[in-house]
Design a protein around this motif. Structure first.
Motif, PDB file in Angstrom:
ATOM      1  N   GLY A   1       1.219  -1.345   0.429  1.00 45.49           N
ATOM      2  CA  GLY A   1      -0.264  -0.071   0.168  1.00 45.49           C
ATOM      3  C   GLY A   1       1.354   1.117  -0.210  1.00 45.49           C
ATOM      4  N   SER A   2       2.210   0.801  -0.302  1.00 47.58           N
ATOM      5  CA  SER A   2       3.204   2.099   0.024  1.00 47.58           C
ATOM      6  C   SER A   2       3.661   2.260  -1.230  1.00 47.58           C
ATOM      7  CB  SER A   2       4.142   1.892   1.296  1.00 47.58           C
ATOM      8  OG  SER A   2       4.965   1.308   1.416  1.00 47.58           O
TER       9      SER A   2
ATOM     10  N   LYS B   1     -14.245   3.576 -10.084  1.00 42.30           N
ATOM     11  CA  LYS B   1     -13.045   3.402  -9.260  1.00 42.30           C
ATOM     12  C   LYS B   1     -12.641   2.247  -8.539  1.00 42.30           C
ATOM     13  CE  LYS B   1     -12.977   7.891 -11.426  1.00 42.30           C
ATOM     14  NZ  LYS B   1     -12.708   7.699 -12.719  1.00 42.30           N
ATOM     15  N   VAL B   2     -11.176   1.915  -8.655  1.00 39.73           N
ATOM     16  CA  VAL B   2     -10.438   0.753  -8.334  1.00 39.73           C
ATOM     17  C   VAL B   2      -9.462   0.995  -7.157  1.00 39.73           C
ATOM     18  CG1 VAL B   2      -9.704  -0.033 -10.016  1.00 39.73           C
ATOM     19  CG2 VAL B   2     -10.199  -1.711  -8.011  1.00 39.73           C
ATOM     20  N   ALA B   3      -9.227   0.504  -6.149  1.00 40.52           N
ATOM     21  CA  ALA B   3      -8.261   1.430  -5.052  1.00 40.52           C
ATOM     22  C   ALA B   3      -8.570   0.201  -4.236  1.00 40.52           C
ATOM     23  CB  ALA B   3      -8.969   2.435  -4.991  1.00 40.52           C
ATOM     24  N   MET B   4      -6.658   0.204  -3.424  1.00 41.80           N
ATOM     25  CA  MET B   4      -5.910  -0.518  -2.132  1.00 41.80           C
ATOM     26  C   MET B   4      -6.241   0.236  -1.773  1.00 41.80           C
ATOM     27  SD  MET B   4      -3.038  -1.633  -3.674  1.00 41.80           S
ATOM     28  CE  MET B   4      -0.972  -0.907  -4.305  1.00 41.80           C
TER      29      MET B   4
ATOM     30  N   GLY C   1      -4.956   5.099   4.537  1.00 42.29           N
ATOM     31  CA  GLY C   1      -3.319   4.957   2.676  1.00 42.29           C
ATOM     32  C   GLY C   1      -3.926   4.585   2.235  1.00 42.29           C
ATOM     33  N   ILE C   2      -3.872   4.778   0.730  1.00 32.87           N
ATOM     34  CA  ILE C   2      -4.625   4.407  -0.425  1.00 32.87           C
ATOM     35  C   ILE C   2      -3.559   4.965  -2.019  1.00 32.87           C
ATOM     36  CG2 ILE C   2      -5.818   6.833  -1.324  1.00 32.87           C
ATOM     37  CD1 ILE C   2      -8.421   5.215  -1.685  1.00 32.87           C
ATOM     38  N   ARG C   3      -4.234   3.642  -2.580  1.00 34.43           N
ATOM     39  CA  ARG C   3      -3.100   3.799  -4.055  1.00 34.43           C
ATOM     40  C   ARG C   3      -4.491   3.471  -4.855  1.00 34.43           C
ATOM     41  NH1 ARG C   3      -0.677   6.018  -1.558  1.00 34.43           N
ATOM     42  NH2 ARG C   3       2.043   5.395  -1.120  1.00 34.43           N
ATOM     43  N   MET C   4      -4.624   4.436  -5.640  1.00 35.61           N
ATOM     44  CA  MET C   4      -5.801   4.050  -6.958  1.00 35.61           C
ATOM     45  C   MET C   4      -5.724   4.377  -8.080  1.00 35.61           C
ATOM     46  SD  MET C   4      -9.770   7.107  -6.285  1.00 35.61           S
ATOM     47  CE  MET C   4     -10.348   5.467  -5.245  1.00 35.61           C
ATOM     48  N   ILE C   5      -6.889   4.155  -8.844  1.00 37.67           N
ATOM     49  CA  ILE C   5      -7.110   3.620 -10.445  1.00 37.67           C
ATOM     50  C   ILE C   5      -7.980   3.732 -11.017  1.00 37.67           C
ATOM     51  CG2 ILE C   5      -6.383   2.074 -12.450  1.00 37.67           C
ATOM     52  CD1 ILE C   5      -4.578   0.194 -10.360  1.00 37.67           C
ATOM     53  N   SER C   6      -6.847   4.697 -11.839  1.00 37.56           N
ATOM     54  CA  SER C   6      -8.449   5.570 -12.829  1.00 37.56           C
ATOM     55  C   SER C   6      -7.767   5.165 -14.540  1.00 37.56           C
ATOM     56  CB  SER C   6      -8.368   6.564 -12.557  1.00 37.56           C
ATOM     57  OG  SER C   6     -10.028   7.349 -13.731  1.00 37.56           O
TER      58      SER C   6
ATOM     59  N   GLY D   1      -6.804   2.308 -16.125  1.00 39.77           N
ATOM     60  CA  GLY D   1      -5.829   1.792 -16.241  1.00 39.77           C
ATOM     61  C   GLY D   1      -4.919   2.496 -15.780  1.00 39.77           C
ATOM     62  N   GLN D   2      -4.990   3.571 -14.898  1.00 39.90           N
ATOM     63  CA  GLN D   2      -3.437   4.526 -14.678  1.00 39.90           C
ATOM     64  C   GLN D   2      -3.269   4.819 -13.483  1.00 39.90           C
ATOM     65  OE1 GLN D   2      -3.507   8.192 -17.117  1.00 39.90           O
ATOM     66  NE2 GLN D   2      -1.646   7.041 -18.429  1.00 39.90           N
ATOM     67  N   PRO D   3      -2.326   4.150 -12.320  1.00 41.84           N
ATOM     68  CA  PRO D   3      -2.285   4.371 -11.520  1.00 41.84           C
ATOM     69  C   PRO D   3      -2.365   6.347 -10.619  1.00 41.84           C
ATOM     70  CG  PRO D   3      -0.352   2.725 -11.773  1.00 41.84           C
ATOM     71  CD  PRO D   3      -1.325   3.884 -12.784  1.00 41.84           C
ATOM     72  N   HIS D   4      -3.106   6.813 -10.185  1.00 44.51           N
ATOM     73  CA  HIS D   4      -3.292   7.885  -9.724  1.00 44.51           C
ATOM     74  C   HIS D   4      -1.986   8.715  -9.089  1.00 44.51           C
ATOM     75  CE1 HIS D   4      -7.043   9.849 -11.254  1.00 44.51           C
ATOM     76  NE2 HIS D   4      -6.899   8.563 -11.526  1.00 44.51           N
ATOM     77  N   ARG D   5      -1.406  10.054  -9.135  1.00 44.51           N
ATOM     78  CA  ARG D   5      -0.139  10.567  -8.538  1.00 44.51           C
ATOM     79  C   ARG D   5      -0.913  10.830  -7.104  1.00 44.51           C
ATOM     80  NH1 ARG D   5       1.229   8.056 -12.285  1.00 44.51           N
ATOM     81  NH2 ARG D   5       3.555   8.585 -13.731  1.00 44.51           N
ATOM     82  N   ALA D   6      -2.529  11.314  -6.865  1.00 40.41           N
ATOM     83  CA  ALA D   6      -2.387  12.085  -5.923  1.00 40.41           C
ATOM     84  C   ALA D   6      -3.562  11.213  -5.871  1.00 40.41           C
ATOM     85  CB  ALA D   6      -2.867  13.575  -5.660  1.00 40.41           C
ATOM     86  N   VAL D   7      -5.006  11.416  -4.678  1.00 38.62           N
ATOM     87  CA  VAL D   7      -6.332  10.635  -4.429  1.00 38.62           C
ATOM     88  C   VAL D   7      -7.242  11.203  -5.433  1.00 38.62           C
ATOM     89  CG1 VAL D   7      -6.651  11.641  -2.435  1.00 38.62           C
ATOM     90  CG2 VAL D   7      -7.822   9.033  -2.890  1.00 38.62           C
ATOM     91  N   PRO D   8      -8.543  10.923  -6.315  1.00 35.95           N
ATOM     92  CA  PRO D   8      -8.829  12.091  -6.462  1.00 35.95           C
ATOM     93  C   PRO D   8     -10.543  12.522  -5.785  1.00 35.95           C
ATOM     94  CG  PRO D   8      -8.907  10.011  -8.133  1.00 35.95           C
ATOM     95  CD  PRO D   8      -7.594   9.850  -6.836  1.00 35.95           C
ATOM     96  N   ILE D   9     -10.967  13.733  -6.056  1.00 30.73           N
ATOM     97  CA  ILE D   9     -11.550  14.384  -5.020  1.00 30.73           C
ATOM     98  C   ILE D   9     -13.016  13.369  -4.744  1.00 30.73           C
ATOM     99  CG2 ILE D   9     -12.691  16.435  -4.533  1.00 30.73           C
ATOM    100  CD1 ILE D   9     -10.003  15.949  -2.971  1.00 30.73           C
TER     101      ILE D   9
END
Length: 392
Positions: free
Chosen positions: A220-221, A265-268, A291-296, A298-306
């Protein structure tokens, strides 16, 4: 052949950027918008860079917003969000962008669509047509202009700016009609290569799927670059997303779910732990709720979408969800750690013994926004190979 041109404004909202149009400057028939938006952003681009348009090669930088007169009596403006695919000729209208929502009130005031006090707080009620929900935007005015100077900073954006408060009113059930689409706080999916994977399916601000990072072999990091370089992980996350889409009633089967890449959206997610941000700053467990790692797309986000942060905050408040079980206990604001730093969100949920009846009262977050330029944007219409998917 001469290029066509349209009046447009380029804006940053939170950690995203978009080309923003006044509805009256676009063709009256929305069916004609897709080729314009694709050309404006430089899509499709098999190289993934969008060098022939305004896009930046990332989902967070390949966005279009349309603002016009309201179609609801309880709103000041209508706002439609379009996610433009980078590599394919697709324009997706199935979800909202919370970050760009922060720029819509200031844009409406600057365009003269909404009146605001010369000094003090402007309040704009935004009807997001993608979700059918109302967002209340509050931001400062100074001498008749939208104030951009301030002391608020958000991780992922350099410098400081004036705060924009976004209140997502009754954000539950944007696409499915209820906060927990399956009526359960957790579900299980049989995923090839993983077996049974536990997930919480939550529909608030935008439909999202939350899984434990450990269930996909992660801590998750990880950085977005590390996740991008793991095709097996991305394929498994997409399989989870598609399975959840069917369970939420967003698609009839996984084949159709694959054709709607932006929803859900999918996130771990992960309980509080040490993380290093993209700037090299180390976050300690005490600095976060989870903590979160979100994908939109097919691309991992640099910051969590609002909208993702709002949905996660609401999930934290619902008994029995993965987020509720992982988050540091407490009734105060929820601090979400992501690759660029942290985002502070608040949420209120009304629930009973029956989790299926949970209701999201509101979600609130602070962003900054700024107009970057205005003028004319040039485009060469292209033929879209995909059917636009609209919910509004």
């Amino acid at each position: 052949m001469a290029q066509n041109k349209l009046k447009a404004t380029f804006m940053r909202g939170g950690t995203s950027k978009a080309v923003v149009f006044n509805r009256q400057d676009l063709p009256e028939d929305p069916a004609q918008w897709d080729p314009i938006f694709l050309s404006v952003m430089g899509s499709p681009d098999p190289n993934g860079r969008q060098l022939d348009g305004m896009g930046g090669g990332l989902s967070s930088l390949s966005k279009v917003c349309v603002v016009g007169s309201p179609t609801r009596p309880d709103a000041d403006i209508d706002y439609t969000f379009a996610q433009v695919s980078v590599k394919s000729a697709e324009v997706d209208y199935s979800a909202n962008c919370g970050n760009m929502s922060s720029a819509m009130g200031p844009f409406a005031v600057s365009e003269g669509l909404v009146k605001a006090p010369a000094n003090g707080e402007a309040v704009v009620r935004i009807h997001n047509t993608n979700t059918g929900k109302i967002i209340v935007s509050r931001f400062p005015m100074s001498d008749g202009e939208v104030e951009t100077e301030g002391d608020m900073s958000i991780d992922g954006v350099g410098g400081q700016g004036a705060p924009v408060r976004l209140e997502f009113i009754d954000p539950g059930g944007t696409r499915t009609g209820r906060v927990l689409p399956t009526g359960r706080a957790c579900d299980h999916f049989d995923i090839p290569g993983l077996g049974s994977v536990e997930a919480s399916l939550v529909d608030a601000a935008n439909p999202c799927v939350f899984i434990a990072a450990a269930s996909v072999g992660k801590d998750g990091s990880e950085t977005p670059e590390a996740l991008e370089g793991d095709p097996i992980f991305l394929a498994r996350m997409e399989a989870i997303r598609c399975a959840a889409s069917v369970a939420m009633g967003l698609a009839p089967d996984v084949a159709e779910a694959a054709k709607i890449p932006s929803v859900p959206k999918v996130a771990m997610i992960v309980p509080p732990r040490q993380m290093t941000t993209l700037s090299g700053r180390q976050l300690e467990p005490s600095e976060m709720s989870l903590g979160i790692r979100m994908i939109s797309i097919g691309q991992p986000h640099r910051a969590v979408p609002i909208t993702g942060a709002t949905c996660l905050a609401i999930a934290v408040r619902i008994d029995g969800t993965l987020a509720n079980r992982m988050a540091r206990p407490g009734d105060g604001p929820i601090i979400i750690a992501h690759p660029s730093g942290t985002t502070v969100v608040d949420a209120a949920v009304e629930q009973s013994d029956d989790s299926a009846k949970a209701r999201a009262i509101h979600g609130a977050v602070y962003r900054t926004a700024r107009q970057l330029f205005e003028g004319n944007v040039f485009y060469r219409p292209v033929k879209s190979t995909a059917q636009a998917r609209r919910s509004a």
